[in-house]
Design a protein around this motif. Structure first.
Motif, short mmCIF file in Angstrom:
data_model
loop_
_atom_site.label_atom_id
_atom_site.label_comp_id
_atom_site.label_asym_id
_atom_site.label_seq_id
_atom_site.Cartn_x
_atom_site.Cartn_y
_atom_site.Cartn_z
N TYR A 46 0.78 -1.30 0.13
CA TYR A 46 -0.01 -0.03 -0.06
C TYR A 46 1.04 1.44 -0.16
CZ TYR A 46 1.12 0.02 4.91
OH TYR A 46 1.54 0.16 6.17
N ASP A 47 0.28 2.38 -0.47
CA ASP A 47 0.97 3.56 -0.26
C ASP A 47 -0.22 4.41 0.53
OD1 ASP A 47 -0.95 4.26 -2.19
OD2 ASP A 47 0.60 4.26 -3.85
N ASP A 48 0.06 5.80 0.17
CA ASP A 48 -0.94 6.78 0.96
C ASP A 48 -2.29 6.96 0.28
OD1 ASP A 48 1.12 7.59 2.45
OD2 ASP A 48 1.78 9.34 1.28
N THR A 49 -2.47 6.32 -0.90
CA THR A 49 -3.74 6.30 -1.49
C THR A 49 -4.45 4.87 -1.90
OG1 THR A 49 -2.91 8.49 -2.52
CG2 THR A 49 -4.86 7.28 -3.49
N TYR A 50 -3.56 4.22 -2.23
CA TYR A 50 -4.15 2.80 -2.56
C TYR A 50 -3.56 1.58 -1.88
CZ TYR A 50 -5.50 4.99 -6.99
OH TYR A 50 -6.29 6.07 -7.87
N VAL A 106 -21.79 1.69 -6.95
CA VAL A 106 -20.40 1.96 -7.53
C VAL A 106 -19.25 0.97 -7.82
CG1 VAL A 106 -18.71 3.90 -7.59
CG2 VAL A 106 -20.91 4.46 -7.01
N GLN A 107 -18.87 0.73 -8.75
CA GLN A 107 -18.02 -0.45 -8.92
C GLN A 107 -16.56 0.22 -9.23
OE1 GLN A 107 -18.42 -4.32 -9.17
NE2 GLN A 107 -20.19 -3.38 -8.01
N ASN A 108 -15.93 0.42 -7.81
CA ASN A 108 -14.82 1.14 -7.86
C ASN A 108 -13.44 0.33 -7.35
OD1 ASN A 108 -15.79 0.75 -5.27
ND2 ASN A 108 -14.68 2.60 -4.66
N ILE A 109 -13.39 -1.11 -7.88
CA ILE A 109 -12.39 -1.76 -7.66
C ILE A 109 -11.75 -1.96 -9.08
CG2 ILE A 109 -13.57 -4.06 -8.17
CD1 ILE A 109 -11.04 -3.63 -5.23
N GLU A 110 -10.29 -2.00 -9.06
CA GLU A 110 -9.62 -2.02 -10.37
C GLU A 110 -8.83 -3.43 -10.45
OE1 GLU A 110 -6.13 0.41 -12.64
OE2 GLU A 110 -6.84 1.08 -10.73
N ARG A 128 -7.79 -0.70 -4.81
CA ARG A 128 -8.79 0.02 -4.30
C ARG A 128 -8.18 1.22 -3.45
NH1 ARG A 128 -12.23 -1.19 0.93
NH2 ARG A 128 -11.61 0.98 1.10
N THR A 129 -8.93 2.33 -3.12
CA THR A 129 -8.40 3.30 -2.64
C THR A 129 -8.52 2.87 -1.03
OG1 THR A 129 -10.44 4.39 -2.73
CG2 THR A 129 -8.47 5.35 -4.06
N GLN A 139 -14.00 1.74 5.02
CA GLN A 139 -12.60 2.35 5.22
C GLN A 139 -11.41 1.24 5.79
OE1 GLN A 139 -12.29 5.64 7.49
NE2 GLN A 139 -10.11 6.06 7.10
N ILE A 140 -10.28 1.28 4.95
CA ILE A 140 -9.19 0.28 5.59
C ILE A 140 -8.40 1.36 6.58
CG2 ILE A 140 -7.09 -0.81 5.35
CD1 ILE A 140 -8.42 -1.52 2.55
#
Length: 331
Positions: A46-50, A106-110, A128-129, A139-140
């Protein structure tokens, strides 16, 4: 004056094994074998966004992974995917109970990669974010969270998952997806008072089994005012690193059910367990071999509360042992 306590958990931990015949598609700093038999492994970074996850499951049908607040499907953020005719498909869903999970609006998984084969394995790599700000998503956080997983034997008909596509296996595992809380080296705030609680798994007989789970129910100190746990640290006895895998500390509901066995170690998930696992299903923290010697220290303004009327009064220590030589004896 705010009184905060330091808790030291004396536990065992060791490295996991990797079972998938597919190597991970990249080098990951984190990985966790999910099931007892080595049929499901999760890799992630992970990073700060994803957050990027790569799921390996020994199945040629659909496979699924969820992030759950309780270890059940209710309220979980769920991803189900499969590979059909060489094409990967992933769906973003949410749990509404112990039933078929509907699609998110909303399908927001890439989906980044999907493949299957090589001994019957399916691999899905997706991202995902971390915080999507969408109603159906969870939220993670940096706390331990429940990972639930399942898989079926066949791909869905016409690439549409239906209630008839039931699972043939499922499970759950508590994981810190974003690492532990602050592992700082600075001193505690000036003026704080501290005490130390030492909780151990005790002297146990290791079962002559390749993998086993041992639990111990321990009480928090009986105090008359609210205290806070501000630091947790595992201490591994020399020589024991090779026969254990990781540990989880769970919070327990109060009051405990009749028959709960205090300060007694026993196999988890059995009738002889110290307490029904569902009573202690809220994870507080976990460690594995990468975390040896690494203390978790809460930020100065927060801590894990106990001693208040509504605060937890018990913890459940859970240790997962890896014993490929099937050694049996006392620890």
């Amino acid at each position: 004056m705010l009184i905060r306590a330091v808790i030291f958990i004396f536990v065992l931990a060791s490295l996991r094994r990797v079972s998938s015949k597919f190597p991970p598609t990249q080098q990951y700093p984190y990985q966790q074998e999910l099931d007892h038999g080595g049929h499901a492994t999760l890799y992630w970074n992970y990073d700060d966004t994803y957050i990027t996850m790569e799921l390996h499951i020994k199945s040629m049908g659909w496979i699924g992974l969820g992030i759950s607040p309780t270890g059940t499907m209710k309220g979980a953020d769920i991803y189900v995917g499969w590979v059909k005719d060489g094409k990967g498909i992933i769906t973003d869903r949410h749990g509404v109970g112990n039933e078929f999970p509907p699609l998110d609006k909303v399908q927001n998984i890439e989906l980044l990669l999907a493949k299957e084969g090589d001994g019957g394995w399916t691999v899905l790599k997706f991202r995902r974010t971390i915080d999507t700000c969408i109603e159906d998503d969870l939220q993670i956080t940096r706390n331990a969270m429940w990972i639930i997983y399942a898989w079926g034997i066949e791909d869905p008909v016409e690439n549409k998952l239906r209630p008839a596509d039931i699972h043939i296996a499922k499970g759950k595992r508590s994981i810190n997806l974003l690492g532990h809380l602050n592992v700082e080296k600075s001193a505690f705030p000036q003026g704080e008072q501290h005490a130390t609680l030492r909780a151990t798994i005790g002297r146990i007989t290791v079962p002559a089994e390749e993998e086993s789970f041992i639990c111990r129910l321990v009480p928090l100190p009986d105090v008359t005012e609210k205290h806070h746990i501000v630091k947790m640290e595992p201490v591994v006895s020399p020589g024991n690193e090779k026969i254990a895998r990781n540990i989880v500390i769970n919070q327990c509901a109060h009051p405990l059910p009749i028959g709960a066995k205090m300060n007694t170690s026993g196999k988890c998930y059995t009738f002889n367990a110290p307490v029904d696992y569902d009573v202690c299903a809220k994870p507080l923290s976990m460690w594995d071999q990468r975390d040896f010697g690494e203390a978790i220290r809460f930020p100065s303004e927060v801590g894990f509360p106990f001693g208040g009327a509504e605060d937890p009064k018990y913890l459940l220590l859970e240790i997962r042992y890896n014993n490929p030589d099937k050694f049996a004896g006392k620890l």
